[in-house]
Design an enzyme around this catalytic site. Sequence first.
Site, PDB file in Angstrom:
ATOM      1  N   ILE A   7       6.165   5.334   7.021  1.00 53.30           N
ATOM      2  CA  ILE A   7       7.007   6.146   6.476  1.00 53.30           C
ATOM      3  C   ILE A   7       6.705   7.555   6.475  1.00 53.30           C
ATOM      4  O   ILE A   7       7.310   8.432   5.961  1.00 53.30           O
ATOM      5  CB  ILE A   7       6.872   5.568   5.035  1.00 53.30           C
ATOM      6  CG1 ILE A   7       5.483   5.653   4.202  1.00 53.30           C
ATOM      7  CG2 ILE A   7       7.577   4.160   4.774  1.00 53.30           C
ATOM      8  CD1 ILE A   7       5.348   5.589   2.942  1.00 53.30           C
ATOM      9  N   HIS A  48       0.625  -1.048   0.055  1.00 53.04           N
ATOM     10  CA  HIS A  48      -0.095  -0.067  -0.019  1.00 53.04           C
ATOM     11  C   HIS A  48       0.984   1.405  -0.217  1.00 53.04           C
ATOM     12  O   HIS A  48       0.220   2.286   0.061  1.00 53.04           O
ATOM     13  CB  HIS A  48      -1.068   0.029   1.345  1.00 53.04           C
ATOM     14  CG  HIS A  48      -0.325   0.083   2.548  1.00 53.04           C
ATOM     15  ND1 HIS A  48       0.218  -1.240   3.125  1.00 53.04           N
ATOM     16  CD2 HIS A  48      -0.121   0.999   3.558  1.00 53.04           C
ATOM     17  CE1 HIS A  48       0.691  -0.860   4.439  1.00 53.04           C
ATOM     18  NE2 HIS A  48       0.240   0.455   4.615  1.00 53.04           N
ATOM     19  N   HIS A  49       2.068   1.060   0.300  1.00 53.01           N
ATOM     20  CA  HIS A  49       3.082   2.404  -0.092  1.00 53.01           C
ATOM     21  C   HIS A  49       3.757   2.130  -1.501  1.00 53.01           C
ATOM     22  O   HIS A  49       4.563   1.228  -1.622  1.00 53.01           O
ATOM     23  CB  HIS A  49       3.946   2.547   1.077  1.00 53.01           C
ATOM     24  CG  HIS A  49       3.352   2.632   2.489  1.00 53.01           C
ATOM     25  ND1 HIS A  49       2.731   3.629   2.636  1.00 53.01           N
ATOM     26  CD2 HIS A  49       3.579   1.871   3.469  1.00 53.01           C
ATOM     27  CE1 HIS A  49       2.318   3.749   3.951  1.00 53.01           C
ATOM     28  NE2 HIS A  49       2.913   2.746   4.449  1.00 53.01           N
ATOM     29  N   ALA A  50       3.527   3.043  -2.283  1.00 49.26           N
ATOM     30  CA  ALA A  50       4.128   3.008  -3.694  1.00 49.26           C
ATOM     31  C   ALA A  50       5.617   3.770  -3.397  1.00 49.26           C
ATOM     32  O   ALA A  50       5.982   4.826  -3.556  1.00 49.26           O
ATOM     33  CB  ALA A  50       3.575   3.995  -4.717  1.00 49.26           C
ATOM     34  N   CYS A  51       6.501   2.779  -3.200  1.00 52.96           N
ATOM     35  CA  CYS A  51       7.847   3.321  -2.770  1.00 52.96           C
ATOM     36  C   CYS A  51       8.857   2.860  -3.866  1.00 52.96           C
ATOM     37  O   CYS A  51       8.744   1.647  -4.426  1.00 52.96           O
ATOM     38  CB  CYS A  51       8.077   2.513  -1.519  1.00 52.96           C
ATOM     39  SG  CYS A  51       7.315   3.402   0.159  1.00 52.96           S
TER      40      CYS A  51
END
Length: 175
Positions: free
Chosen positions: A151, A105-108
């Site tokens: 984050i 769920h974090h576009a990292c």
Amino acid sequence: GFPEEFIDNKNAVTAVHLKAHPSTRGIVQLTGSHPQDLLNIQKLHFQAENGPKDIADLREAIKHSRAVMQSLTILPFVDEEIFPGPQVQTDDDIDAHIYEHIFGHHACCTNAIGADSDPFAVLDGDFKVRGVNNLRVVDASSWPNVPGWFICTLTYMMSEKAADVIISGAQDGPQ
């Protein structure tokens, strides 16, 4: 995600499985030098070379969580496992569950910042996209690796640094 039919007003215990440094990553590529050009996005959901390793790590995390939930300390407070549920038992069942339900769920880490000599560094030290005019990226996608579990604070810190870089560049005039 978690199926809606399982959400109610019961007390619940949740175990979250996070692979902070996955072996497999998708690809986001530029298709031109203009900021409005479409991107080539390939998610590669566990399809890259080390995808089976990531699935195996997540499988072991699920097994570990189940063992913790069966411990004498927690067991009296647990009525049942709802998700993935008692029907998901074998390694193949767990792997299928992971493939179907696990997501990031974090576009990292899709356009890392780094040195000019780094072939994977999309951004220079001033957050500018190499090969694109007048475009900077200041978000979690600019990390080479996820720097920690949560984050938000790290994103704020990076944003403050980018603001300093941008303001300093504006004071120096056009580049």
